[in-house]
Motif scaffolding. Structure first.
Motif, PDB file in Angstrom:
ATOM      1  N   ASP A  68       0.818  -1.214   0.000  1.00  0.00           N
ATOM      2  CA  ASP A  68       0.000   0.000   0.000  1.00  0.00           C
ATOM      3  C   ASP A  68       0.850   1.261   0.000  1.00  0.00           C
ATOM      4  O   ASP A  68       1.684   1.461   0.893  1.00  0.00           O
ATOM      5  CB  ASP A  68      -0.916   0.015   1.237  1.00  0.00           C
ATOM      6  CG  ASP A  68      -1.952  -1.094   1.182  1.00  0.00           C
ATOM      7  OD1 ASP A  68      -2.196  -1.597   0.071  1.00  0.00           O
ATOM      8  OD2 ASP A  68      -2.498  -1.468   2.237  1.00  0.00           O
ATOM      9  N   VAL A  69       0.606   2.089  -0.997  1.00  0.00           N
ATOM     10  CA  VAL A  69       1.274   3.386  -1.085  1.00  0.00           C
ATOM     11  C   VAL A  69       0.365   4.391  -0.383  1.00  0.00           C
ATOM     12  O   VAL A  69      -0.762   4.635  -0.831  1.00  0.00           O
ATOM     13  CB  VAL A  69       1.460   3.782  -2.567  1.00  0.00           C
ATOM     14  CG1 VAL A  69       2.043   5.182  -2.667  1.00  0.00           C
ATOM     15  CG2 VAL A  69       2.357   2.775  -3.273  1.00  0.00           C
ATOM     16  N   GLU A  70       0.840   4.948   0.727  1.00  0.00           N
ATOM     17  CA  GLU A  70       0.003   5.854   1.509  1.00  0.00           C
ATOM     18  C   GLU A  70       0.399   7.295   1.221  1.00  0.00           C
ATOM     19  O   GLU A  70       1.570   7.658   1.305  1.00  0.00           O
ATOM     20  CB  GLU A  70       0.152   5.544   3.003  1.00  0.00           C
ATOM     21  CG  GLU A  70      -0.295   4.130   3.368  1.00  0.00           C
ATOM     22  CD  GLU A  70      -0.005   3.792   4.813  1.00  0.00           C
ATOM     23  OE1 GLU A  70      -0.334   4.616   5.696  1.00  0.00           O
ATOM     24  OE2 GLU A  70       0.570   2.712   5.070  1.00  0.00           O
ATOM     25  N   LEU A  71      -0.602   8.097   0.896  1.00  0.00           N
ATOM     26  CA  LEU A  71      -0.350   9.492   0.546  1.00  0.00           C
ATOM     27  C   LEU A  71      -1.288  10.366   1.364  1.00  0.00           C
ATOM     28  O   LEU A  71      -2.509  10.307   1.190  1.00  0.00           O
ATOM     29  CB  LEU A  71      -0.613   9.719  -0.943  1.00  0.00           C
ATOM     30  CG  LEU A  71       0.219   8.864  -1.906  1.00  0.00           C
ATOM     31  CD1 LEU A  71      -0.686   8.046  -2.816  1.00  0.00           C
ATOM     32  CD2 LEU A  71       1.137   9.744  -2.736  1.00  0.00           C
ATOM     33  N   ALA A  72      -0.732  11.201   2.254  1.00  0.00           N
ATOM     34  CA  ALA A  72      -1.584  12.117   3.010  1.00  0.00           C
ATOM     35  C   ALA A  72      -2.270  13.062   2.034  1.00  0.00           C
ATOM     36  O   ALA A  72      -3.409  13.476   2.230  1.00  0.00           O
ATOM     37  CB  ALA A  72      -0.740  12.890   4.009  1.00  0.00           C
ATOM     38  N   GLY A  73      -1.565  13.387   0.957  1.00  0.00           N
ATOM     39  CA  GLY A  73      -2.162  14.201  -0.097  1.00  0.00           C
ATOM     40  C   GLY A  73      -1.660  13.705  -1.444  1.00  0.00           C
ATOM     41  O   GLY A  73      -0.536  13.197  -1.556  1.00  0.00           O
ATOM     42  N   LEU A  74      -2.518  13.805  -2.465  1.00  0.00           N
ATOM     43  CA  LEU A  74      -2.120  13.411  -3.818  1.00  0.00           C
ATOM     44  C   LEU A  74      -2.680  14.458  -4.764  1.00  0.00           C
ATOM     45  O   LEU A  74      -3.902  14.621  -4.861  1.00  0.00           O
ATOM     46  CB  LEU A  74      -2.692  12.020  -4.155  1.00  0.00           C
ATOM     47  CG  LEU A  74      -2.487  11.540  -5.599  1.00  0.00           C
ATOM     48  CD1 LEU A  74      -1.005  11.382  -5.922  1.00  0.00           C
ATOM     49  CD2 LEU A  74      -3.220  10.224  -5.849  1.00  0.00           C
ATOM     50  N   ASP A  75      -1.791  15.192  -5.441  1.00  0.00           N
ATOM     51  CA  ASP A  75      -2.301  16.235  -6.341  1.00  0.00           C
ATOM     52  C   ASP A  75      -2.148  15.821  -7.800  1.00  0.00           C
ATOM     53  O   ASP A  75      -1.639  14.741  -8.103  1.00  0.00           O
ATOM     54  CB  ASP A  75      -1.628  17.583  -6.047  1.00  0.00           C
ATOM     55  CG  ASP A  75      -0.129  17.564  -6.307  1.00  0.00           C
ATOM     56  OD1 ASP A  75       0.285  17.101  -7.385  1.00  0.00           O
ATOM     57  OD2 ASP A  75       0.641  18.030  -5.435  1.00  0.00           O
ATOM     58  N   CYS A  76      -2.579  16.712  -8.685  1.00  0.00           N
ATOM     59  CA  CYS A  76      -2.641  16.368 -10.111  1.00  0.00           C
ATOM     60  C   CYS A  76      -1.268  16.327 -10.775  1.00  0.00           C
ATOM     61  O   CYS A  76      -1.161  15.929 -11.937  1.00  0.00           O
ATOM     62  CB  CYS A  76      -3.536  17.367 -10.841  1.00  0.00           C
ATOM     63  SG  CYS A  76      -3.026  19.084 -10.620  1.00  0.00           S
ATOM     64  N   ASP A  77      -0.203  16.725 -10.056  1.00  0.00           N
ATOM     65  CA  ASP A  77       1.138  16.709 -10.659  1.00  0.00           C
ATOM     66  C   ASP A  77       1.967  15.503 -10.214  1.00  0.00           C
ATOM     67  O   ASP A  77       2.998  15.220 -10.802  1.00  0.00           O
ATOM     68  CB  ASP A  77       1.919  17.983 -10.266  1.00  0.00           C
ATOM     69  CG  ASP A  77       1.244  19.240 -10.771  1.00  0.00           C
ATOM     70  OD1 ASP A  77       0.706  19.201 -11.893  1.00  0.00           O
ATOM     71  OD2 ASP A  77       1.241  20.252 -10.040  1.00  0.00           O
ATOM     72  N   LYS A  78       1.535  14.843  -9.156  1.00  0.00           N
ATOM     73  CA  LYS A  78       2.378  13.801  -8.568  1.00  0.00           C
ATOM     74  C   LYS A  78       2.230  12.465  -9.293  1.00  0.00           C
ATOM     75  O   LYS A  78       1.131  12.082  -9.683  1.00  0.00           O
ATOM     76  CB  LYS A  78       1.998  13.580  -7.099  1.00  0.00           C
ATOM     77  CG  LYS A  78       2.280  14.765  -6.197  1.00  0.00           C
ATOM     78  CD  LYS A  78       3.767  14.948  -5.961  1.00  0.00           C
ATOM     79  CE  LYS A  78       4.029  16.063  -4.980  1.00  0.00           C
ATOM     80  NZ  LYS A  78       3.495  17.355  -5.393  1.00  0.00           N
ATOM     81  N   THR A  79       3.364  11.773  -9.397  1.00  0.00           N
ATOM     82  CA  THR A  79       3.323  10.425  -9.964  1.00  0.00           C
ATOM     83  C   THR A  79       3.865   9.427  -8.947  1.00  0.00           C
ATOM     84  O   THR A  79       4.636   9.786  -8.054  1.00  0.00           O
ATOM     85  CB  THR A  79       4.192  10.305 -11.239  1.00  0.00           C
ATOM     86  OG1 THR A  79       5.561  10.483 -10.880  1.00  0.00           O
ATOM     87  CG2 THR A  79       3.792  11.312 -12.290  1.00  0.00           C
ATOM     88  N   VAL A  80       3.450   8.197  -9.125  1.00  0.00           N
ATOM     89  CA  VAL A  80       4.040   7.084  -8.378  1.00  0.00           C
ATOM     90  C   VAL A  80       4.595   6.143  -9.440  1.00  0.00           C
ATOM     91  O   VAL A  80       3.880   5.749 -10.362  1.00  0.00           O
ATOM     92  CB  VAL A  80       2.987   6.360  -7.517  1.00  0.00           C
ATOM     93  CG1 VAL A  80       3.609   5.143  -6.837  1.00  0.00           C
ATOM     94  CG2 VAL A  80       2.397   7.314  -6.486  1.00  0.00           C
ATOM     95  N   THR A  81       5.874   5.838  -9.350  1.00  0.00           N
ATOM     96  CA  THR A  81       6.504   4.944 -10.323  1.00  0.00           C
ATOM     97  C   THR A  81       6.603   3.557  -9.707  1.00  0.00           C
ATOM     98  O   THR A  81       7.058   3.412  -8.575  1.00  0.00           O
ATOM     99  CB  THR A  81       7.894   5.485 -10.712  1.00  0.00           C
ATOM    100  OG1 THR A  81       7.722   6.801 -11.259  1.00  0.00           O
ATOM    101  CG2 THR A  81       8.554   4.595 -11.747  1.00  0.00           C
TER     102      THR A  81
END
Length: 1268
Positions: free
Chosen positions: A951-964
């Motif tokens: 599980d990749v946990e993100l307190a915030g995820l915006d429209c510019d961020k990527t997860v590779t």
């Protein structure tokens, strides 16, 4: 001077004969393999009947010189050399090699006939310059002329063709004169007739030499033959510079190593009679469009013993005075004793060198790592004249080996060898380009450069041709004897950059091929257009490339193939990417109170990969093959094909991307979340107040609070806001709507942080607007006279976190911070900046946080859904590596404004802040990637936190961020079903609704390596490599990280070379079509400030860039590593399109031009010192170069079409990037130019990074080592 002295392959300034004045009375006639036609392997037959004038590859004035072998000269002498062949080849048909060296024994008889072949822009997956395959006709890349059959390709000895043109030369001098003067251009047809190579003085069997000639017309002038050796004991006029050594006196060529050759069989052949040179007679019906052996005249690879000395060769004397060639003094007139070292014949400065721009690979590895100086070319061997034995001239494509133990000689300017033609070393004469084809102009090079001699114009009359401009390379290798040489001799030569793969050409070709029609995602395993191409996407069952880009769209069926190829299997996922206005955002699907339909076993969500069975009552999971009952409310009948009849009415059954509304089961504590909150925490220490930062932030927030994110533009935002100021202590503000004035509460016990008020801290903007505006007016006044210089940082984040906990909601903290937190408090830091550690094994500690406090704090923030965005305004070291831990672990962003000045940096800061506050984002997010049986997600890169392996946990995820995400095999895949992946992101929307966003992707599977290499995406591979390397610096020295990157890249290309390209000489560099830019882009990553910093790059900047790149998408990382350089002098104000970019090299800059360079973080306007007055007037409102103000950060709004269009372009370029780029005006030869040149990534860098040409040679050497 550089832009005047550097010549392009197809647009050369006129070269005077480097061998003195022309000898009258010799007719010109074509030399084998030097036609102005595409060489075999370079798209033969795709050229029109003559070059357009401005494209004419030019190699000296075409006066009346005969081109042919001198009497008593054998072009077939065999002697070995041991240098790396740098003939580049990109492999277009899966099977056509380009010869650079060792080849098997020649076959006899005429080559097979292949049909005329029209090309498809995407051949069988690769590009190649080599002798064509003996069967399937290869295909070639776009941007070329139609194919005409009839060119000659010899794969074995052919019957000689005897006919003499003009008298043979009587001496080597005349021979070299002719060669120097050869010109490739539009000329009258040869009497030899269509389809024939011109005849020569006499006959000799020719073997494995390629002598292509396209039908109907010939260039009677061309590059010189490649096998010429300096005559014995005669001084060579100095006109060209090289590295490479000839043997010492009285010694036959040592038989130590394979030849540096460009064509021919591996077996030496006896030299033919001394006066002969033969040409082929009967051409085959057609010449395959791509093969890689450049027509270098009758060439061969030499692996056997050298020929005996042949004393019967004439020894013509060279002229003793050649002022045009020796600007630095008279040439040696009788003996080469002035030459500090052995000699070799090499091309003139304007042509591609067969080696590289460093010393020969046999003695040095390049690029020099870590800034180590290259080895001096010659350490000894300054001695008496050498009596050279063997044929009178050395092959231009062979570097004779130096004696064992003796380093190769220094640049030997001026052997009597012929000038090399640009189309030689395995490259076609072409511009800027993807090799394998003769190109017209590189787009954007239509007109002659101003400030350059007759650049790109037709050849001038021989009589008036100026001496060849010599280029002093800034990165030339120091030689102990440099002071003894005339200046020309110190110049250094390199491969022509136009003959190696061009990023611009690939980008333009992709735009032309894929930019005009929508990309439909329904076809499995289809590679999308490049990130640089504007295209529309139609979702037909796979996620749009705006959401997911893969490194390979053909995944190997098993781990053995994956390990063998070393191609990383990864996806760069941008779950909340912004779509252009003409594309539909993901549909929101509600499956009711029971929640989204999922597989019982693997929990994959309903998607197009689920197969309905038993009349629609059950479905078979595409990921794990488990059968699950369909709930009654979701049941639907199947049609005759087995599809549900409502398939196209339901996004989850027909589309690649969509959203589900989540039920309460998907919420924390089984209750729906509160709307999120934004808390602004402002540093009010002395530095922040003095710089004007506090006033700017407070003023901006008054208007910005009206633009908080919302899903429906007509409805007010649900987001609540709160305010804190701090220095050594924290000040909380009560801004409840019922108050007349805001109230301040001070918390000085920073060791045990708490929030002193609950009610009134987080408020609705519209209700408390008056109180909030009053507060924002008062803050700058309250702290205007502060003397407090120390700040805290840890407690500031703790305060925001506690406030969100108290309000029981997720949210984001906006922290505006100016200095290293040295005040006594949790998270206190010390200055640990130590430049002495850079480049050592301890350097990795500088990228690691200096205390563990922030890691623990980050974990707490993620648990609460508290995302942190950090705006830094440092004037000195602030330890970004440590301060950045919380932002990068919570899905936040870091913005850095070093030496912030309100006058120049305010616009950039405010634009970044506005975008950061307004952009769409999700809070308290969890992402999981599921895959079909056979592969699994094993590694993740980006700004997030992971408490377990999935599980990749993100307190915030915006429209510019990527997860590779990187994938590995855990079983076998099948070619029929392909490989499937599903990315599911559970998040809270800005309105407080819990949702699931689903992205599905199916790729093909392959058991053949060739299929893998045919369907990769280089931009995504480079993005993955950069993230992998930038994470590795936390645990390994940067040198080790660079070495492992080079090694993996070499393994990828060597595997292709060994398993997918046709068997051919090791002297060739063969690259897969879709990876031909891998070396240039990889070199940009290796030279980047994180991995190879210059002395002026701060540790904070490196830590900042390292964290920034880790979450970048492919489009941003592409332009970050290979900036876009636009020539504004070519701007058409009537057109809506931009001028075509030029390559990132100083050689591409015209003194008369103005260029815009952007890399996503910086924007430069470079103004040439000779820019036209009209251009300057239109842009700056002044005609004088000296009156341009380099400190301006925005262009004046002038009332002319050019100014308006340019300002529009700058705005549109900024709008495409996630960070606002401040404009810097750079005047040529100004002090700021050093910063600008740092972004010209094809050139050598000040920090020791190799140029593109050098690195390509280095990669070739690595590949050859792996193959041997």
């Amino acid at each position: 001077m550089r832009d005047e002295l550097k010549m392009n392959v197809n647009q050369q300034p006129h070269l005077a004969s480097p061998y003195g004045q022309p000898q009258p009375g010799y007719q010109r006639y074509p030399q084998p393999g030097y036609q102005r036609y595409p060489q075999p392997g370079y798209g033969s037959g795709h050229m029109p009947v003559g070059y357009p004038d401005q494209n004419t590859p030019y190699n000296g004035p075409g006066s009346a010189y005969q081109q042919g072998p001198p009497q008593g000269y054998s072009p077939y002498a065999s002697f070995p050399s041991k240098n790396l062949a740098t003939n580049l080849v990109s492999d277009l048909s899966s099977s056509s090699p380009l010869d650079l060296g060792m080849r098997g024994p020649p076959t006899s008889g005429a080559p097979p006939v292949s049909d005329a072949q029209s090309y498809s822009p995407f051949g069988q997956g690769d590009i190649q310059n080599g002798p064509p395959p003996m069967g399937a006709p290869p295909q070639r890349p776009p941007v070329s002329q139609t194919y005409t059959s009839g060119a000659v390709n010899l794969s074995g000895p052919q019957p000689p063709y005897v006919q003499q043109f003009g008298a043979p030369p009587v001496s080597v001098q005349q021979m070299t004169n002719q060669m120097a003067s050869m010109q490739v251009g539009s000329t009258a047809p040869s009497p030899a007739g269509p389809g024939y190579a011109p005849p020569s003085v006499s006959q000799a069997p020719i073997s494995a030499a390629y002598t292509p000639a396209a039908p109907h017309t010939f260039s009677p002038s061309s590059a010189a033959p490649t096998h010429l050796l300096p005559t014995e004991g005669v001084a060579q006029p100095l006109s060209q510079s090289y590295y490479g050594a000839l043997p010492p006196a009285q010694q036959p060529f040592p038989n130590t190593a394979p030849a540096f050759s460009t064509a021919g069989p591996t077996q030496p052949q006896a030299p033919p009679p001394v006066t002969q040179q033969s040409f082929p007679q009967t051409p085959p019906v057609s010449q395959p469009p791509f093969s890689t052996a450049p027509s270098l005249g009758p060439t061969q690879s030499y692996g056997g013993p050298p020929p005996p000395a042949q004393p019967s060769f004439p020894r013509p004397q060279h002229p003793t005075s050649q002022p045009s060639v020796f600007p630095g003094g008279p040439p040696p007139t009788s003996a080469p004793s002035q030459l500090p070292g052995p000699m070799s014949s090499h091309p003139p400065v304007s042509q591609p060198s067969p080696y590289h721009s460093g010393p020969p690979p046999t003695t040095t590895g390049f690029p020099p790592q870590g800034g180590a100086p290259p080895r001096p070319p010659l350490a000894g061997m300054q001695g008496p004249p050498m009596a050279l034995q063997g044929p009178p001239m050395a092959q231009a494509n062979h570097v004779p080996p130096s004696q064992p133990g003796i380093p190769p000689g220094p640049p030997n300017a001026g052997m009597s060898g012929p000038p090399q033609q640009p189309g030689m070393q395995g490259y076609p004469p072409q511009q800027n380009g993807a090799f394998g084809q003769v190109r017209g102009h590189q787009p954007g090079y239509a007109a002659p450069y101003s400030g350059q001699q007759n650049y790109g114009a037709p050849p001038a009359a021989p009589a008036s041709a100026p001496p060849a401009p010599k280029r002093l390379d800034p990165d030339s290798i120091p030689s102990p004897q440099a002071s003894d040489m005339p200046p020309v001799q110190k110049t250094r030569h390199r491969i022509d950059p136009d003959a190696i793969p061009s990023p611009i050409q690939v980008i333009e070709d992709d735009k032309a091929n894929k930019g005009n029609e929508p990309f439909t995602t329904g076809v499995r395993g289809q590679a999308p257009p490049l990130v640089t191409t504007n295209f529309q996407v139609r979702d037909q069952g796979n996620a749009s490339p705006r959401y997911i880009r893969c490194t390979a769209y053909n995944m190997p069926c098993n781990s053995d193939v994956a390990k063998q190829s070393q191609v990383p299997l990864a996806a760069v996922i941008k779950p909340l990417a912004t779509l252009p206005p003409d594309e539909t955002p993901p549909y929101l699907v509600d499956h009711g109170e029971s929640g989204p339909i999922r597989c019982n076993r693997c929990k994959a969500y309903m998607c197009p990969f689920m197969q309905f069975i038993e009349g629609g009552r059950r479905f078979l999971c595409g990921f794990c093959s488990c059968v699950t009952e369909v709930p009654p409310h979701f049941f639907q009948h199947l049609d005759h094909t087995g599809k549900r009849v409502d398939c196209y009415d339901r996004p989850e059954l027909s589309m690649g991307s969509y959203e589900f509304t989540a039920t309460v089961d998907y919420c924390k504590n089984n209750k729906f979340p509160q709307p999120p909150a934004f808390i602004f925490l402002i540093d009010v220490s002395y530095n922040a107040v003095k710089s004007g930062l506090v006033g700017i932030v407070c003023q901006e927030l008054k208007t910005l609070l009206d633009y908080l994110p919302r899903e429906n533009p007509d409805v007010e935002s649900n987001i609540r806001v709160g305010f804190v100021t701090y220095n050594k202590v924290l000040h909380f503000y009560n801004v409840k709507a019922s108050l007349a004035q805001p109230q301040m509460m001070v918390v000085s016990d920073v060791a045990d942080m708490f929030v002193p008020l609950l009610d009134g801290f987080l408020v609705n903007v519209s209700e408390s607007r008056v109180v909030i505006e009053s507060l924002l007016d008062q803050i700058p006044e309250m702290f205007a006279d502060t003397r407090e210089t120390e700040t805290v940082f840890g407690p500031v984040i703790q305060a925001g976190l506690e406030a969100l906990k108290a309000a029981d909601c997720a949210g984001k903290l906006f922290v505006f911070h100016s200095s290293l937190p040295i005040a006594e408090a949790p998270g206190k830091l010390k200055n640990r900046e130590d430049k002495k550690l850079v480049g050592t094994d301890k350097e990795k500690s500088l990228f690691q946080p200096q205390v563990s406090f922030y890691n623990t704090l980050a974990k707490e923030c993620v648990t609460q859904g508290c995302c942190v965005d950090l705006f830094l305004f440092p004037n000195q070291y602030v330890d970004v590596a440590t301060l950045g831990v919380v932002p990068t672990s919570t899905g936040g962003s870091i913005y850095k404004y070093t030496y912030f000045q309100a006058s120049t940096d305010q616009e950039r800061f405010l634009n970044d802040l506005r975008r950061d506050v307004q952009k769409q984002m999700g809070f308290d997010a969890v992402m999981r990637v599921r895959t079909s049986t056979g592969i699994r997600a094993t590694d993740f890169f980006g700004s997030f936190y992971m408490s377990n392996t999935t599980d990749v946990e993100l307190a915030g995820l915006d429209c510019d961020k990527t997860v590779t995400v990187e994938f590995r095999h855990d079983d076998k895949l099948s070619e029929e079903t392909g490989a499937l992946m599903q990315c599911a992101v559970l998040y809270t929307s800005c309105s407080g609704q819990r949702r699931l966003r689903i992205h599905n992707m199916a790729v093909n599977c392959c058991s053949q390596l060739a299929d893998l290499y045919r369907n990769c995406e280089t931009d995504t591979i480079i993005s993955f490599f950069a993230k992998y390397a930038y994470r590795s610096v936390l645990s390994s020295p940067t040198k080790n990280v660079r070495d492992s990157l080079v090694n993996q890249c070499a393994q990828i290309l060597a595997c292709y070379r060994k398993n997918c390209a046709n068997p051919s000489s090791a002297g060739q560099l063969i690259l897969p079509e879709c990876m031909k830019l891998l070396p240039v882009y990889l070199n940009c990553v290796l030279k980047s400030d994180v991995l190879q910093p210059g002395a002026d790059v701060s540790l904070d900047d490196r830590a900042y860039l390292r964290q920034l790149v880790s979450a970048m998408d492919v489009a941003d990382s592409h332009v970050f590593f290979y900036p876009r350089l636009l020539p504004l002098q070519k701007l058409d104000v009537e057109s809506t399109s931009l001028p075509v970019a030029v390559r990132d090299s100083e050689e591409r800059l015209s003194r008369g031009g103005v260029y815009l360079l952007e890399n996503g973080l910086n924007l430069f306007l470079w103004v040439g010192v000779s820019a036209q007055q009209e251009l300057l007037q239109n842009i700056f409102g002044t005609t004088s170069f000296s009156q341009i103000d380099p400190s301006m950060t925005s262009l004046p709004a002038l009332d002319n079409p050019f100014s308006k269009r340019l300002r529009e372009i700058i705005e549109s370029v900024r709008a495409k990037r996630s960070r606002y780029m401040k404009l810097m005006v750079v005047k040529q030869e100004d002090k700021l130019e050093m910063i600008f040149k740092h972004f010209l990534v094809e050139d050598k860098s000040n920090s020791g990074g190799a140029s593109y040409v050098d690195f390509l040679c280095h990669m070739h050497k690595e590949i050859r080592q792996l193959m041997s």
